[in-house]
Write a protein that holds these residues in place. Structure first.
Motif, mmCIF file in Angstrom:
data_model
loop_
_atom_site.group_PDB
_atom_site.id
_atom_site.type_symbol
_atom_site.label_atom_id
_atom_site.label_comp_id
_atom_site.label_asym_id
_atom_site.label_seq_id
_atom_site.Cartn_x
_atom_site.Cartn_y
_atom_site.Cartn_z
ATOM 1 N N ALA A 158 7.155 11.493 -14.325
ATOM 2 C CA ALA A 158 7.625 11.105 -15.653
ATOM 3 C C ALA A 158 8.288 12.289 -16.357
ATOM 4 N N ALA A 159 8.875 12.018 -17.506
ATOM 5 C CA ALA A 159 9.622 13.030 -18.261
ATOM 6 C C ALA A 159 8.777 14.260 -18.567
ATOM 7 N N GLY A 160 9.385 15.418 -18.366
ATOM 8 C CA GLY A 160 8.747 16.667 -18.745
ATOM 9 C C GLY A 160 7.706 17.207 -17.783
ATOM 10 N N VAL A 161 7.549 16.607 -16.616
ATOM 11 C CA VAL A 161 6.591 17.113 -15.618
ATOM 12 C C VAL A 161 7.088 18.447 -15.067
ATOM 13 N N THR A 162 6.163 19.383 -14.863
ATOM 14 C CA THR A 162 6.458 20.652 -14.198
ATOM 15 C C THR A 162 5.651 20.693 -12.911
ATOM 16 N N PHE A 163 6.312 21.053 -11.794
ATOM 17 C CA PHE A 163 5.578 21.193 -10.537
ATOM 18 C C PHE A 163 5.918 22.524 -9.894
ATOM 19 N N ARG A 164 4.962 23.036 -9.101
ATOM 20 C CA ARG A 164 5.103 24.365 -8.511
ATOM 21 C C ARG A 164 4.890 24.374 -6.997
ATOM 22 N N GLY A 165 4.959 23.223 -6.374
ATOM 23 C CA GLY A 165 4.717 23.144 -4.933
ATOM 24 C C GLY A 165 5.705 22.235 -4.249
ATOM 25 N N VAL A 205 10.405 25.736 -4.607
ATOM 26 C CA VAL A 205 9.746 24.447 -4.413
ATOM 27 C C VAL A 205 10.544 23.625 -3.407
ATOM 28 N N ALA A 206 9.956 22.521 -2.955
ATOM 29 C CA ALA A 206 10.646 21.628 -2.020
ATOM 30 C C ALA A 206 10.354 20.189 -2.404
ATOM 31 N N GLN A 238 17.098 11.986 -12.509
ATOM 32 C CA GLN A 238 17.739 11.736 -13.799
ATOM 33 C C GLN A 238 18.451 13.008 -14.232
ATOM 34 N N PRO A 239 19.475 12.912 -15.085
ATOM 35 C CA PRO A 239 20.099 14.120 -15.623
ATOM 36 C C PRO A 239 19.053 14.989 -16.322
ATOM 37 N N GLY A 240 19.197 16.282 -16.208
ATOM 38 C CA GLY A 240 18.256 17.196 -16.850
ATOM 39 C C GLY A 240 17.090 17.611 -15.975
ATOM 40 N N VAL A 241 17.080 17.196 -14.724
ATOM 41 C CA VAL A 241 16.060 17.656 -13.770
ATOM 42 C C VAL A 241 16.491 19.032 -13.263
ATOM 43 N N THR A 242 15.541 19.977 -13.225
ATOM 44 C CA THR A 242 15.818 21.331 -12.749
ATOM 45 C C THR A 242 14.898 21.636 -11.578
ATOM 46 N N ILE A 243 15.485 21.988 -10.434
ATOM 47 C CA ILE A 243 14.689 22.311 -9.250
ATOM 48 C C ILE A 243 15.151 23.651 -8.696
ATOM 49 N N HIS A 244 14.227 24.606 -8.650
ATOM 50 C CA HIS A 244 14.496 25.927 -8.080
ATOM 51 C C HIS A 244 13.964 25.920 -6.653
ATOM 52 N N VAL A 285 16.028 20.240 -2.034
ATOM 53 C CA VAL A 285 15.880 18.797 -2.177
ATOM 54 C C VAL A 285 16.517 18.159 -0.952
ATOM 55 N N SER A 286 15.784 17.271 -0.273
ATOM 56 C CA SER A 286 16.356 16.585 0.881
ATOM 57 C C SER A 286 15.752 15.197 1.014
ATOM 58 N N SER A 287 16.414 14.392 1.827
ATOM 59 C CA SER A 287 16.017 13.007 1.959
ATOM 60 C C SER A 287 16.430 12.480 3.324
ATOM 61 N N GLY A 288 15.679 11.503 3.821
ATOM 62 C CA GLY A 288 16.050 10.834 5.061
ATOM 63 C C GLY A 288 17.167 9.830 4.848
ATOM 64 N N ASP A 289 17.419 9.460 3.588
ATOM 65 C CA ASP A 289 18.470 8.493 3.257
ATOM 66 C C ASP A 289 19.547 9.175 2.416
#
Length: 86
Positions: free
Chosen positions: A25-32, A55-56, A66-72, A75-79
């Motif tokens: 959801a909006a505003g979630v921060t993840f580190r893994g 991160v991966a 969604q616009p405004g997502v930041t990932i350092h 990012v990959s996908s099977g599709d």
């Protein structure tokens, strides 16, 4: 087994692994790692950050950002990976 829904403005310090879909959801921060055997949906304001090695995000199906997502990291996908709502 099943889907995982992470609520708004939550912080995930470890990995999130689902047998189906992952919804952040909006505003979630993840580190893994975020891994889904289904799809991954990330709402606006989701941030993935960790100094080293980064991160991966991987979904066997689709990754929808969604616009405004930041990932350092990666990012990959099977599709496919798509930014929606632009």
């Amino acid at each position: 087994t099943g889907s995982i829904h992470v609520g708004a403005r939550s912080i995930c310090h470890g990995s999130v692994v689902a047998g189906d879909d992952v919804h952040l959801a909006a505003g979630v921060t993840f580190r893994g790692v975020i891994f889904a055997e289904g799809s991954i949906d990330m709402a606006a304001g989701v941030t993935g950050v960790r100094p080293e090695p980064g991160v991966a995000v991987y979904a066997a199906e689709t990754v929808r950002l969604q616009p405004g997502v930041t990932i350092h990291g990666k990012v990959s996908s099977g599709d496919h990976v798509v930014v929606v709502g632009v």
